[in-house]
Design an enzyme around this catalytic site. Structure first.
Site, PDB file in Angstrom:
ATOM      1  N   GLU A 224       0.777  -1.233  -0.003  1.00 29.35           N
ATOM      2  CA  GLU A 224      -0.040  -0.022   0.045  1.00 29.35           C
ATOM      3  C   GLU A 224       0.850   1.186   0.039  1.00 29.35           C
ATOM      4  O   GLU A 224       1.903   1.396   0.615  1.00 29.35           O
ATOM      5  CB  GLU A 224      -1.244   0.094   1.241  1.00 29.35           C
ATOM      6  CG  GLU A 224      -1.593  -1.288   1.460  1.00 29.35           C
ATOM      7  CD  GLU A 224      -2.466  -1.197   2.797  1.00 29.35           C
ATOM      8  OE1 GLU A 224      -2.954  -0.254   3.158  1.00 29.35           O
ATOM      9  OE2 GLU A 224      -2.686  -2.299   3.547  1.00 29.35           O
ATOM     10  N   GLU A 335     -10.228   6.538   1.798  1.00 28.15           N
ATOM     11  CA  GLU A 335     -10.892   5.890   2.938  1.00 28.15           C
ATOM     12  C   GLU A 335     -10.594   6.785   4.283  1.00 28.15           C
ATOM     13  O   GLU A 335      -9.856   7.843   4.216  1.00 28.15           O
ATOM     14  CB  GLU A 335      -9.890   4.554   3.417  1.00 28.15           C
ATOM     15  CG  GLU A 335     -10.295   3.985   4.743  1.00 28.15           C
ATOM     16  CD  GLU A 335      -9.603   2.765   5.366  1.00 28.15           C
ATOM     17  OE1 GLU A 335      -9.586   2.335   6.252  1.00 28.15           O
ATOM     18  OE2 GLU A 335      -8.284   2.395   4.490  1.00 28.15           O
TER      19      GLU A 335
END
Length: 415
Positions: A224, A335
């Site tokens: 990520e 997010e």
């Protein structure tokens, strides 16, 4: 000397109780103070030991205008090599090859001191010399915010898009495009740079990509990276670069940036965890950063990442189990953490803080989306679906190889 309350002398009950309380309460307080002192000393020792482990000796230190200190650390003494699987690792200074179709200059030299296309505030006060990497210095207050030295740099709220949550859990809000149905050996994306508002210290807002394999809650492997605002981790509300990885669904492995060993950095101009600036302006100038990740299949199979025009570094294949082969899902998007303070949805923003319907210059975007598929071919998303937790709070509008996303959080339609 024995306390009078334990002696055999004749005392009236009232006098005896008063005498006992007079002596016993102060003694109890002294005991608490001694216990706290021991705890404080133990905690301080743990913090100092952790700081020594995290902050490697610097050949040069640079004070950033935003308050960070950037240490230029010998590339061979970086945190990555604390990993037990990397003790005898030989650094790969550049990938053995670049994927066909990636639109960047393959002649890029990581030892070059030319002006980078991507800048950070600390660049205003100096640069790290060749043979070093820039590492954001961890401060004592960073560790104290984490609550314990073991928690520092690890995900406080663990999640991937589409993970299911039970009542009472911290709510993860996602607006994500997800590509799956094949084996994936790389991806690319251009992310818009904003500075979203966050309501609570423990809430974050991020834009990132995920490359994953395995099952959430069991053996999930992830790679990520992206940009985030996270006051609990960094101590301020700046937008910062970040990386993350895990080999066991966020249980015991992996961390943000270089807070634990694993990711090998080779670039001397970009500091992970440092601020990104300048930001995009609403209805004005737009800023973006390009990310490229690919498996170096002609070399040792490591996962390389390029940021803008720089070969930044790599996740060694050996630190993964399932991702040592390929990824099964690639995701891009936003997010936020929603703590539902006082029973209300958070005002923490995603992206620009505006809904995707507002479009270019106003809503945040991802563009130039591509994956390297099972045939080792660069292609746009073909088997994608959107994952939108709550479209009245944060939404996403997909256009194939690009999309707009984000939102303000709490609003009349998202109470």
């Amino acid at each position: 000397m024995a306390l009078p309350c334990g002696s055999g002398r004749r005392w009236t009950r009232a006098v005896k109780m008063t005498f006992c309380l007079f002596f016993l309460i102060p003694m109890s307080s002294v005991g608490n103070r001694n216990t706290n002192t021991i705890f404080d000393k133990k905690q301080k020792l743990e913090v100092q030991q952790q700081l020594k482990r995290l902050n490697k000796p610097a050949l040069k230190s640079i004070k950033s205008p935003d308050g960070d200190i950037i240490d230029c650390v010998d590339i061979n003494k970086q945190p990555a090599f604390d990993h037990p699987l990397l003790k005898n690792h030989t650094i790969q200074m550049r990938p053995s090859s670049y994927p066909e179709g990636f639109s960047f200059d393959e002649s890029n030299d990581v030892s070059s001191n030319s002006e980078p296309k991507f800048t950070q505030p600390w660049h205003l006060n100096g640069r790290c010399p060749e043979g070093t990497i820039p590492v954001r210095r961890t401060k004592e207050e960073d560790l104290l915010r984490a609550g314990s030295t073991a928690n520092y740099g690890r995900k406080k709220h663990r999640s991937i898009p589409s993970a299911q949550y039970s009542a009472g859990q911290v709510i993860h809000e996602h607006a994500v495009l997800s590509e799956q149905g094949d084996k994936y050996y790389g991806m690319m994306a251009e992310m818009n740079v904003w500075n979203p508002h966050t309501q609570e210290t423990n809430e974050f807002s991020l834009s990132q990509f995920w490359m994953t394999a395995g099952t959430y809650g069991q053996d999930l492997n992830t790679i990520e990276a992206g940009m985030m605002v996270y006051e609990h981790l960094y101590g301020d509300k700046n937008t910062r670069l970040f990386t993350y990885w895990t080999d066991d669904s966020y249980q015991n492995t992996g961390c943000y940036n270089l807070a634990c060993s694993g990711f090998v950095q080779v670039d001397n101009q970009i500091a992970m965890g440092a601020s990104v600036a300048p930001y995009s302006n609403y209805a004005g100038t737009q800023r973006s950063v390009k990310f490229y990740v690919w498996k170096d299949i002609n070399g040792k199979g490591d996962w390389w990442m390029k940021i803008a025009d720089r070969d930044f570094g790599y996740w060694p294949s050996s630190i993964f189990s399932i991702l040592s082969d390929s990824a099964s899902t690639v995701q891009w998007g936003g997010e936020v953490i929603n703590l539902m303070q006082d029973g209300q949805h958070t005002t923490t923003q995603m992206g620009s803080g505006h809904f995707p319907e507002e479009g270019l210059g106003k809503a945040s975007f991802f563009k130039n989306l591509n994956v390297i598929d099972g045939l080792k071919t660069l292609t746009g998303p073909r088997n994608s679906q959107t994952i939108i937790t709550n479209p009245t709070c944060y939404n996403l509008i997909n256009s194939g190889d690009s999309f707009y996303f984000g939102g303000p959080g709490r609003n009349p339609n998202c109470p």
